[in-house]
Scaffold this motif. Structure first.
Motif, PDB file in Angstrom:
ATOM      1  N   ALA A  72       0.831  -1.208   0.000  1.00  0.00           N
ATOM      2  CA  ALA A  72       0.000   0.000   0.000  1.00  0.00           C
ATOM      3  C   ALA A  72       0.862   1.254   0.000  1.00  0.00           C
ATOM      4  N   GLY A  73       1.938   1.240   0.797  1.00  0.00           N
ATOM      5  CA  GLY A  73       2.819   2.406   0.868  1.00  0.00           C
ATOM      6  C   GLY A  73       3.502   2.693  -0.455  1.00  0.00           C
ATOM      7  N   ILE A  74       4.008   1.638  -1.096  1.00  0.00           N
ATOM      8  CA  ILE A  74       4.699   1.814  -2.383  1.00  0.00           C
ATOM      9  C   ILE A  74       3.726   2.293  -3.458  1.00  0.00           C
ATOM     10  N   TYR A  85      -6.902   1.201   0.876  1.00  0.00           N
ATOM     11  CA  TYR A  85      -8.165   0.482   0.690  1.00  0.00           C
ATOM     12  C   TYR A  85      -7.978  -0.740  -0.210  1.00  0.00           C
ATOM     13  N   LEU A  86      -7.182  -0.593  -1.259  1.00  0.00           N
ATOM     14  CA  LEU A  86      -7.022  -1.668  -2.229  1.00  0.00           C
ATOM     15  C   LEU A  86      -6.008  -2.719  -1.793  1.00  0.00           C
ATOM     16  N   PHE A 142      -5.078   9.428  -3.235  1.00  0.00           N
ATOM     17  CA  PHE A 142      -4.258   8.376  -3.838  1.00  0.00           C
ATOM     18  C   PHE A 142      -3.744   7.398  -2.780  1.00  0.00           C
ATOM     19  N   THR A 143      -3.212   7.946  -1.675  1.00  0.00           N
ATOM     20  CA  THR A 143      -2.624   7.080  -0.657  1.00  0.00           C
ATOM     21  C   THR A 143      -3.700   6.303   0.113  1.00  0.00           C
ATOM     22  N   ASP A 150     -11.984  -1.317   6.477  1.00  0.00           N
ATOM     23  CA  ASP A 150     -13.059  -0.410   6.896  1.00  0.00           C
ATOM     24  C   ASP A 150     -12.509   0.961   7.276  1.00  0.00           C
ATOM     25  N   PHE A 151     -11.320   0.979   7.871  1.00  0.00           N
ATOM     26  CA  PHE A 151     -10.663   2.244   8.218  1.00  0.00           C
ATOM     27  C   PHE A 151     -10.433   3.082   6.965  1.00  0.00           C
ATOM     28  N   ALA A 152      -9.887   2.462   5.926  1.00  0.00           N
ATOM     29  CA  ALA A 152      -9.624   3.177   4.675  1.00  0.00           C
ATOM     30  C   ALA A 152     -10.925   3.589   3.997  1.00  0.00           C
ATOM     31  N   PHE A 153     -11.952   2.733   4.079  1.00  0.00           N
ATOM     32  CA  PHE A 153     -13.243   3.080   3.486  1.00  0.00           C
ATOM     33  C   PHE A 153     -13.833   4.323   4.147  1.00  0.00           C
ATOM     34  N   ALA A 154     -13.793   4.374   5.476  1.00  0.00           N
ATOM     35  CA  ALA A 154     -14.323   5.538   6.190  1.00  0.00           C
ATOM     36  C   ALA A 154     -13.555   6.805   5.819  1.00  0.00           C
ATOM     37  N   LEU A 155     -12.235   6.690   5.640  1.00  0.00           N
ATOM     38  CA  LEU A 155     -11.437   7.857   5.251  1.00  0.00           C
ATOM     39  C   LEU A 155     -11.759   8.305   3.825  1.00  0.00           C
TER      40      LEU A 155
END
Length: 506
Positions: free
Chosen positions: A48-50, A463-464, A457-458, A472-477
């Motif tokens: 995810a970071g890359i 999320y992906l 983007f990040t 769920d954390f990424a979805f809420a963000l």
């Protein structure tokens, strides 16, 4: 161990016997993570970071060219300073901590975007390359500080009232913000000063996302405020239902066990559910992690003392489905006293964060700016919470973390617009507030879109590729960033027209 003499071993045995008091020990919280899950979390976090970094780097190079290269170098320095800070503190890197690093990557270029868009405005006025750069850094300075401090306040609240993994997220986010301020305001400026001193910088070219706009945002404020009122009502309903326990609450808030298994072969929930039901786990919620052959078992029970549910479920699966090769990877068992404490600390964190933000903005601008920003922030949190409740997203500590992160991040755009409103009013005096807001929003619209894109983007990468734990954390963000961008324009700014002004903003 072989490192003790006979006399030392005897003394130690005496101490242990004396200290063996007949006091029962009850386990009220038990957290364990297997090595394979830890390796998978690191792999997913790195992926995810890359991915997020590459998207941001490519976008900045295409859009800002040479300045984008400088912004990318500053971002790399930011990440380097962040890891140095984590090493100095001896911090343990958790998956939420990795999420904080990935989020910091997106926010690292936000300050550069503010500076570059200011430079664009100065160049449009006919200023020289040096004067435009100087004015860009000078005029964006306090806007950058204000926007970063509001996020830092929420990170502080998370650190004070969060649990271990949440504290890790708060630490990485805080270090990322402080490293970002240094990398942008000092290192980026140093790069420009070096090129100007060598007379190697003749001109700067930026792409333009939007040409000069002249939208009348205030004309539709009644419509947008009505729409927002409906979504806020949904959020209030969701809050009441959550407080009553009529929502998909995680074991963080209900008590019970969250158990994660990894299977060696593919399985279906239809195979697992009847076996657990027949062996005394009829109330268990089951979830299959798609593409990973992992099984999540949630047993929500409000008990003061946690039980060894993980081993019991593991024994049942091993006995009845031996061919699937289920392996216990992690378990989180939380007693009722801990879940009650987590609910209380989550509420305290939200209240402290909001009070800190309204106090800071009231100090930097005036009280009505602080109140308008706070109401807009409550709007964002309630709307996202309502959407999560409506979609039956499990409400956990990570969701609360996302809401608090959103509270700080959504204020960034609001602060940029407020700063431009204050600047115009200080230059032109009073005048019609609707006109001032329209001019301010139109002037900052391009940079608002770009700053949201870089963080989007990040978060999209999280999320992906971030895995099921922070999905769920990424979805809420993701939802929160869209809602926050909307509220900065259509909620926070119009609220300024409702409260009569009592003196010039400072």
């Amino acid at each position: 161990t072989g490192d003790f003499t006979h006399e030392e071993a005897t003394d130690l045995a005496i101490v242990l016997r004396v200290g063996a008091l007949p006091a029962p020990v009850d386990i009220i919280q038990n957290l364990s993570v297997g090595a394979s899950l830890g390796q998978d979390s690191i792999r997913q976090g790195m992926t995810a970071g890359i991915a997020g970094t590459l998207m941001v780097v490519i976008f900045m190079l295409i859009y800002y060219r040479l300045s984008g290269l400088i912004a990318n170098v500053a971002m790399v320095l930011n990440i380097f300073f962040l890891f140095v800070g984590l090493a100095m503190l001896g911090s343990t890197l958790t998956l939420p901590g990795i999420a904080g690093i990935v989020l910091s990557i997106g926010m690292a270029v936000d300050a550069n975007v503010l500076i570059y868009e200011r430079m664009r405005e100065e160049f449009a006025l006919g200023k020289s390359i040096k004067s435009g750069i100087d004015a860009g850094f000078d005029k964006a300075f306090w806007t950058i500080v204000d926007s970063q401090v509001t996020t830092l306040i929420t990170a502080l609240a998370l650190f004070l009232f969060g649990t271990g993994p949440i504290k890790g997220f708060a630490v990485t986010l805080s270090l990322g913000i402080m490293a970002n301020l240094f990398a942008v305001l000092f290192c980026s400026r140093l790069a420009y000063d070096y090129m100007l001193a060598r007379r190697s910088l003749k001109d700067l070219h930026f792409l333009r996302f939007l040409n000069a706009t002249n939208f009348d945002f205030m004309r539709i404020k009644r419509i947008t405020l009505t729409i927002s009122a409906l979504f806020v009502s949904l959020g209030l309903l969701a809050t009441v239902q959550i407080m009553r326990g009529h929502a998909n609450l995680g074991v963080d808030f209900t008590g019970g066990s969250l158990i994660l298994f990894k299977a060696n072969q593919a399985f279906t929930l239809e195979e697992v559910r009847p076996i657990l039901r027949e062996n005394g786990f009829e109330g268990a919620d089951l979830q299959r992690v798609v593409g990973e052959d992992r099984l999540i078992v949630k047993i929500k029970k409000s008990e003061a003392v946690v039980r060894e549910q993980g081993e019991a479920v593991s024994a049942v699966l091993t006995q009845h489905l031996p061919a699937k090769g289920f392996i216990l990877e992690s378990q989180s068992e939380i007693g009722s006293s801990i879940s009650s404490m987590l609910r209380n600390t989550a509420f305290k964190a939200i209240v402290l964060s909001i009070l800190g933000i309204v106090g800071y903005l009231a100090l930097r601008f005036d009280l009505r700016f602080g109140v308008a920003a706070t109401l807009a922030t409550f709007h964002d949190v309630l709307v996202v919470l309502g959407i999560c409740w409506l979609l039956n997203v499990e409400i956990t500590l990570l969701i609360i973390t996302a809401l608090l992160t959103l509270a700080g991040f959504s204020l960034n755009d609001t602060v940029v617009i407020f700063d431009r409103i204050r600047e115009i009013r200080n230059k032109q005096g009073e005048g019609d507030m609707n006109t001032v807001i329209n001019v301010s929003v139109n002037q900052t619209l391009s940079r608002s879109i770009i700053t949201v894109l870089t963080v989007f983007f990040t978060v999209l990468a999280l999320y992906l590729f971030g895995g099921a734990v922070i999905h769920d954390f990424a979805f809420a963000l993701l939802i929160g960033m869209l809602v926050g961008s909307y509220s900065s324009i259509f909620i926070a700014s119009p609220l300024l027209t409702i409260w009569p002004r009592r003196g010039q903003a400072q």
